[in-house]
Scaffold this motif. Structure first.
Motif, PDB file in Angstrom:
ATOM      1  N   UNK A 282       0.861  -1.172   0.000  1.00 44.84           N
ATOM      2  CA  UNK A 282       0.000   0.000   0.000  1.00 44.84           C
ATOM      3  C   UNK A 282       0.904   1.230   0.000  1.00 44.84           C
ATOM      4  N   UNK A 283       0.312   2.419   0.133  1.00 45.09           N
ATOM      5  CA  UNK A 283       1.115   3.640   0.042  1.00 45.09           C
ATOM      6  C   UNK A 283       2.143   3.738   1.159  1.00 45.09           C
ATOM      7  N   UNK A 284       1.918   3.035   2.297  1.00 42.58           N
ATOM      8  CA  UNK A 284       2.828   3.137   3.442  1.00 42.58           C
ATOM      9  C   UNK A 284       3.886   2.047   3.460  1.00 42.58           C
ATOM     10  N   UNK A 285       3.803   1.024   2.600  1.00 40.49           N
ATOM     11  CA  UNK A 285       4.800  -0.035   2.613  1.00 40.49           C
ATOM     12  C   UNK A 285       4.205  -1.382   2.255  1.00 40.49           C
ATOM     13  N   UNK A 286       5.005  -2.445   2.461  1.00 45.46           N
ATOM     14  CA  UNK A 286       4.634  -3.808   2.062  1.00 45.46           C
ATOM     15  C   UNK A 286       4.593  -4.724   3.281  1.00 45.46           C
ATOM     16  N   UNK A 287       3.585  -5.604   3.334  1.00 42.41           N
ATOM     17  CA  UNK A 287       3.454  -6.588   4.410  1.00 42.41           C
ATOM     18  C   UNK A 287       3.441  -7.987   3.820  1.00 42.41           C
ATOM     19  N   UNK A 288       4.277  -8.869   4.372  1.00 44.03           N
ATOM     20  CA  UNK A 288       4.338 -10.251   3.893  1.00 44.03           C
ATOM     21  C   UNK A 288       3.891 -11.252   4.952  1.00 44.03           C
ATOM     22  N   UNK A 289       3.957 -10.870   6.226  1.00 45.59           N
ATOM     23  CA  UNK A 289       3.569 -11.781   7.292  1.00 45.59           C
ATOM     24  C   UNK A 289       3.180 -10.978   8.523  1.00 45.59           C
ATOM     25  N   UNK A 290       2.557 -11.669   9.483  1.00 42.55           N
ATOM     26  CA  UNK A 290       2.164 -11.017  10.730  1.00 42.55           C
ATOM     27  C   UNK A 290       2.145 -12.054  11.838  1.00 42.55           C
ATOM     28  N   UNK A 291       2.610 -11.664  13.020  1.00 42.23           N
ATOM     29  CA  UNK A 291       2.487 -12.518  14.197  1.00 42.23           C
ATOM     30  C   UNK A 291       1.397 -11.941  15.081  1.00 42.23           C
TER      31      UNK A 291
END
Length: 345
Positions: A18-27
């Motif tokens: 998204x405009x704020x960055x990239x997410x690939x995983x979450x705990x």
């Protein structure tokens, strides 16, 4: 009642930009509430919006304090529990996990799904959108086609607000638009990635391409400009990052057309219901969204989905290792189970 929690890590099949960055995983945290031989479940997912951060460590510390503070309470002591949670200044994602676990416990104790306890009609549930993140036009086109094959989706949310500017946004959106069936509705979320002037330009441009609504076009710091944008936008303007809970809604009533309610921002289904009623009283439309939530959190929101006009509860559909099951995706609609509580396994 007793509380226990354990962390679990989920990985996205396709990282989301998204405009704020990239997410690939979450705990995230799986909260379990036990009383009278019944166990209620809830989920806390870390998230950040600008300087507002709810990290895994913060949420774990919250749960540790709640384990001690709530040991002498019964799950039916909802008002007293809420007072303790408020006094301890528990963060919203941790409150969400506890509140959902209480609703799940109550449903299991009474033998009813949460949606039935609330008297809701699941036939009113709208299709959930699936999300295409910021990428190249070719990658965005392929991602949208993959989503449609995977889910038979009837609604698509496109993330814009590219750091490469409006030309990049338009090229990416057009690549999707040119290959999407007319039966699939399109919405756009800029995650605060535009200026007021850019948002006005894009609102006109997107209107020509039958976009249903425009979400969070401006940064939170520019909330004062929302009224100007609403006046000039031919499509409804919604906010997400600008609206956390019910106390935020009256200030937004004359600035936008709708709000995006997320379980982790709100602090639980009880506050979600307050937000819905407050928004409706202010004449605003309601949509539901999610972060990197598993089926547990999205399943909780599915219980109250008959009350929302737009749904974006797709994060669990993009997970390789979702530990929970029980939700049904039928004809693009995310349906809660008929089993007691949340009805998840």
């Amino acid at each position: 009642m007793k509380l226990s929690c354990q962390p679990f890590t989920v990985h996205k099949r396709v990282p989301l930009t998204i405009s704020r960055g990239t997410t690939a995983q979450s705990t995230n945290l799986w909260l379990r509430l036990s009383a009278e031989g019944i166990e209620g479940w809830g989920e806390a997912a870390p998230f950040s919006i600008g300087t507002h951060q709810q990290t895994l460590e913060i949420l774990q510390a919250d749960i540790a304090r709640l384990q001690t503070a709530l040991e002498g309470f019964h799950p039916f002591d909802r008002q007293a529990i809420e007072a303790v949670v408020t006094e301890l200044s528990i963060h919203s994602a941790s409150r969400a996990a506890l509140d959902v676990a209480l609703w799940d416990w109550c449903g299991k104790a009474t033998g009813q799904p949460v949606w039935r306890l609330l008297g809701l009609d699941v036939e009113r549930i709208q299709p959930t959108s699936v999300t295409v993140g910021i990428s190249s036009p070719a990658a965005a086109q392929q991602r949208s086609q993959d989503w449609l094959q995977q889910t038979s989706a009837r609604a698509l949310k496109v993330k814009l607000g590219s750091p490469n500017g409006l030309e990049a946004d338009q090229a990416m959106f057009q690549a999707i638009y040119d290959h999407i069936p007319a039966s699939v509705s399109l919405s756009v979320d800029a995650n605060g990635g535009w200026t007021l002037d850019s948002a006005k330009v894009m609102a006109e441009w997107l209107s020509d391409r039958q976009v249903t609504h425009l979400e969070q076009p401006l940064p939170v710091s520019q909330n004062a400009d929302l009224a100007n944008l609403k006046q000039h936008s031919p499509i409804p303007v919604f906010v997400d990052e600008s609206c956390f809970n019910s106390s935020d809604i009256p200030h937004l009533a004359n600035l936008v057309d709708g709000i995006n309610i997320k379980l982790m921002k709100a602090g639980g289904l009880s506050e979600v219901l307050r937000m819905i009623h407050t928004a409706q009283a202010c004449g605003l439309q309601v949509m539901f969204g999610c972060y990197s939530d598993s089926s547990l959190a999205n399943g909780a929101m599915a219980q109250v989905s008959p009350l929302a006009r737009y749904l974006d509860l797709d994060s669990h559909l993009n997970l390789r290792d979702d530990p929970f099951t029980g939700l049904t995706l039928a004809n693009g609609r995310l349906l809660p189970p008929n089993h007691p509580g949340l009805g998840l396994n």
